[in-house]
Design an enzyme around this catalytic site. Structure first.
Site, PDB file in Angstrom:
ATOM      1  N   ASP A 330       0.889  -1.146   0.000  1.00 36.12           N
ATOM      2  CA  ASP A 330       0.000   0.000   0.000  1.00 36.12           C
ATOM      3  C   ASP A 330       0.935   1.204   0.000  1.00 36.12           C
ATOM      4  O   ASP A 330       2.066   1.105   0.455  1.00 36.12           O
ATOM      5  CB  ASP A 330      -0.842  -0.089   1.276  1.00 36.12           C
ATOM      6  N   ASP A 523      -1.511  -0.803   6.114  1.00 35.35           N
ATOM      7  CA  ASP A 523      -1.796  -0.374   7.482  1.00 35.35           C
ATOM      8  C   ASP A 523      -3.192   0.197   7.686  1.00 35.35           C
ATOM      9  O   ASP A 523      -3.669   0.285   8.797  1.00 35.35           O
ATOM     10  CB  ASP A 523      -0.770   0.661   7.932  1.00 35.35           C
ATOM     11  N   ASP A 527      -7.268  -1.420   4.085  1.00 34.76           N
ATOM     12  CA  ASP A 527      -6.356  -2.486   3.669  1.00 34.76           C
ATOM     13  C   ASP A 527      -6.782  -3.844   4.214  1.00 34.76           C
ATOM     14  O   ASP A 527      -6.267  -4.866   3.771  1.00 34.76           O
ATOM     15  CB  ASP A 527      -4.928  -2.200   4.157  1.00 34.76           C
TER      16      ASP A 527
END
Lengths: 644, 123
Positions: A330, A523, A527
């Site tokens: 991410d 995080d 996600d």
């Protein structure tokens, strides 16, 4: 009686038997001859081997069989036959029975010790906890034991003292050594408003902090809980082992009977000779080595990784991490710091900022806080906005001063036109890795805000190391393609998938899984689905609770290089498991036929004593191999603190 | 003649081992003693777990007392994988283990080497 005492007893008592074994050719015999041997062996059988027989019988009643069954039947057979042989004036082998018992107990004593040291990680973590704290009560500081501290208490911590529980600093500043909990080797500076972690060490200053987590909610307790669960978990590879160990001992019993029948009936051996082969088969077979191959390695591996601030949640995650081909990241908060800052405002700065700030005031998006921060530092007063409405995947709109205002990403350009000059500026900003927010009022775009979220220092190193391991790296982000590619270039990521809607992250992970197992590093709350979908979810420790819940591996330190460490540790642990299983299988696969006398024509046989030694050594070698995981080198720049 | 006796005896023994260890042998499930605030059960550890299946009521805090009579270190630990419990059982002493009954389901437990098995059913 403990294993150790049983061992010492049988060692002392069987020593004369051992001496006689070597000195018999020179004419030395135990006083009393066979009867002397009988007395010594009987003592060993009653005192040291008795518990084996007892356990074997108890298990038998439950339709179970284990190592004790093999030892009990093997040694009793040798012992009882010797009595029969002695009464009929034939050769006896009391010494075999006694020595086998001694050797197996020796193995058990060592195994017990080593298992305890493999189990030490959790205990060491729990020992870190402070016992008391200096608490502010009725305006006075009093020393209280930890269990009397309550939520909201204010605690003073002096240099050299441990922080008792988790909380937030209210007064003073200091540097803290957090290595014992997070694995971070550098001291961390903290001042008012910063969170402190219970059980960490205060170095330089004195500070006060307000308690916000107690008991089993503290970070240390949660880490301990996670490590405990990981250590009791099972790796998928064990399923096969369990199947084998369920039938292992009865199968060995049957094999030993076949051995006896074959030698006695078909090869014309005497009862005594055939029995020796049978006993050797029973003694060499060791289910222990198979049984402890995976749990000990898992225990040492997860314990060591916890010291490094890497929490591997279970054997499943560990096994999966070992097979990963692609690592997907991410962007925000994972590759980047996650604290975006406004760098440029295009258009009338006051106007643009105040409209944007009015709309973003109640948002929790990281970009929103960057805008608000900038607006506050410019001392802008913002107007109250009403009638908020989210524009799906694009931004928000609301009424400001009776006019419709909007803020959002470049997808808004589908509905609104951007002048050529602004368009050029926008592209230029995006190629500088800046996210551009479009601000509009009354159907007109009035300006742009450029926001930058710098990559973490560790990102570049981490990605280079992952590539070195032959892994493909991918960045998955909702951000604009130009921005994403600019960041990817800075840190060296292979592929970029940009403009991903939050709900679609998991689908992209699924697509990537077609080319092999995927690890997802993230995080944010959004996600969580991707963390669960991926073969291994790696959650950054700074992340939200939900991300940590969903991840199979949690990185306490929030340092991307730990992704490399986590994968390296998983690989090392898993290869130990495979090595252990290999040795345990090979040992039995070779040992049993040799003991059965399959290679007797080649002169290769195994006496029961040697078989006993082999059984002891096999489980010892497995535990030792697992313990070596504590010493294995991971990556070149691994910073590991030894927790004493 | 001796050889024939050994042969027949051996084959009979093998058949018995096969039936005794691999055949299906049922053991009964036992309910825990329940009061309003607590439920308790005892498991004797001796060559296996007796009773091997315990039934607990959901939502009432439960304590299982393990007592290991067996001297073997094969049974010295009891591991509840689902709860992260890995408890050493001192021989001949009661060891109380708290069980989380907030979720219904079947929770298997085993010895440290996963060779002896027991089960707790929460419903």
């Amino acid at each position: 009686m403990s294993y150790k005492n049983r061992f010492v007893f049988s060692l002392v008592v069987s020593l004369p038997l051992l001496v006689e074994m070597f000195l018999a050719p020179f004419g030395y015999h135990i006083p009393g001859g066979d009867w002397g041997e009988f007395l010594l062996a009987t003592a060993v059988m009653l005192v040291s081997a008795g518990p084996f027989v007892r356990s074997a019988w108890a298990a038998f009643k439950h339709h179970h069989a284990n190592m004790d069954t093999l030892v009990a039947i093997g040694t009793s057979t040798a012992y009882l036959y010797s009595i029969y042989a002695m009464l009929n004036h034939q050769a006896v082998f009391y010494e075999s029975a006694a020595l086998v018992v001694t050797l197996i107990l020796l193995g058990q004593v060592f195994e017990e010790r080593m298992k305890h040291s493999a189990n030490g990680a959790v205990k060491k973590l729990l020992d870190l906890q402070a016992k008391d704290a200096e608490v502010l009560r009725d305006g006075k500081l009093v020393m209280l034991p930890l269990d009397q501290v309550v939520m909201g208490d204010v605690i003073r911590v002096k240099p050299g003292q441990k922080v008792a529980v988790d909380g937030v600093i209210t007064e003073g500043k200091s540097t803290l050594d957090e290595s014992m909990v997070t694995g971070e080797s550098m001291p961390v500076e903290k001042s008012v408003g910063d969170a402190v972690i219970g059980s960490t060490m205060n170095n330089t200053g004195t500070f006060m902090f307000k308690v916000n987590k107690l008991g089993k909610d503290t970070l240390l307790s949660q880490i301990v809980e996670m490590v405990k669960k990981a250590q009791t978990s099972h790796a998928p590879i064990e399923k096969m082992v369990d199947k084998i160990s369920n039938i292992f001992v009865p199968t060995v019993l049957i094999t030993s009977i076949i051995t006896f029948m074959a030698w006695y009936v078909f090869f014309g051996a005497t009862v005594g000779q055939a029995l020796i082969f049978m006993v050797a088969v029973l003694i060499i077979a060791c289910p222990c080595a198979l049984g402890i191959a995976t749990p000990t390695a898992l225990m040492v591996g997860t314990g060591r990784s916890a010291k490094l601030g890497i929490l591997i949640k279970n054997g499943e995650a560990l096994e999966a991490a070992n097979k990963v081909k692609t690592v997907v990241f991410d962007k925000t908060g994972t590759i980047t710091v996650g604290k975006p800052k406004v760098t440029d405002v295009i258009g009338d700065e006051r106007m643009v900022l105040s409209v944007a700030a009015s709309l973003e005031k109640s948002s929790e998006h990281p970009l929103a806080s960057a805008i608000l921060e900038r607006a506050e530092s410019n001392d802008l007063s913002f107007v109250e906005a009403t009638d908020f409405q989210a524009i799906e995947g694009k931004g928000v709109q609301a009424m400001v001063d009776g006019k419709l205002a909007f803020v959002g990403n470049d997808k808004l350009l589908q509905d609104h036109k951007l002048g050529p000059q602004l368009k050029d500026r926008m592209t230029a900003l995006q190629t500088e890795a800046k996210t551009v927010v479009i601000v509009g009022l009354d159907d007109q775009i009035i300006g742009l805000i450029a926001i930058q979220d710098a990559p973490k220092q560790s990102s570049m190193n981490a990605i280079a190391q992952l590539k070195q391991r032959g892994l493909r790296t991918v960045m998955l982000t909702g951000d604009n393609k130009l921005v994403a590619e600019a960041i990817a270039k800075q840190v060296g990521i292979d592929d970029v998938i940009a403009d991903v809607l939050p709900g679609d992250k998991a689908d992209h992970v699924k697509d990537l899984q077609e080319n092999g197992p995927v690890a997802f590093v993230g995080d944010g709350i959004n996600d969580a689905p991707a963390l669960t979908t991926a073969d291994v979810g790696i959650a950054m420790g700074s992340g939200t609770d939900i991300a940590i819940e969903s991840g199979g591996i949690v990185l306490v330190k929030n340092n991307l290089e730990d992704v490399v460490q986590a994968l390296a540790l998983s690989e090392k642990t898993f290869s130990r498991i495979k090595m252990n299983l290999f040795w345990a299988f090979i040992y039995n696969a070779l040992g049993i036929p040799i003991a059965a006398g399959v290679f007797a024509t080649l002169g290769l046989t195994l006496s029961p004593e040697l078989a006993g030694l082999g059984m002891a050594l096999s489980s010892l070698s497995v535990v030792a191999n697992s313990l070596l995981l504590n010493k294995v080198k991971l990556t070149s720049n691994a910073k590991e603190r030894v927790v004493a | 003649m001796d050889k024939l006796v050994v042969l027949i005896g051996g084959i009979t023994l093998i058949a018995f081992i096969g039936w005794w260890f691999f055949g299906k042998h049922q053991s009964a499930a036992v309910d825990a003693q329940v009061t309003e605030k607590q439920q308790r059960a005892r498991v004797s550890v001796d060559g296996g777990y007796t009773p091997s299946t315990l039934i607990l009521k959901k939502g009432i805090p439960a304590q299982i007392t393990f007592n290991r009579k067996d001297p073997s270190n094969c049974l010295e630990q009891v591991v509840f994988e689902d709860f992260g419990i890995n408890q050493f059982l001192p021989q001949g002493q009661d060891q109380i283990i708290d069980i989380d009954t907030s979720k219904a389901g079947e929770f298997n437990y085993a010895c440290g080497m996963n060779m002896f098995h027991g089960k707790v059913v929460v419903k």
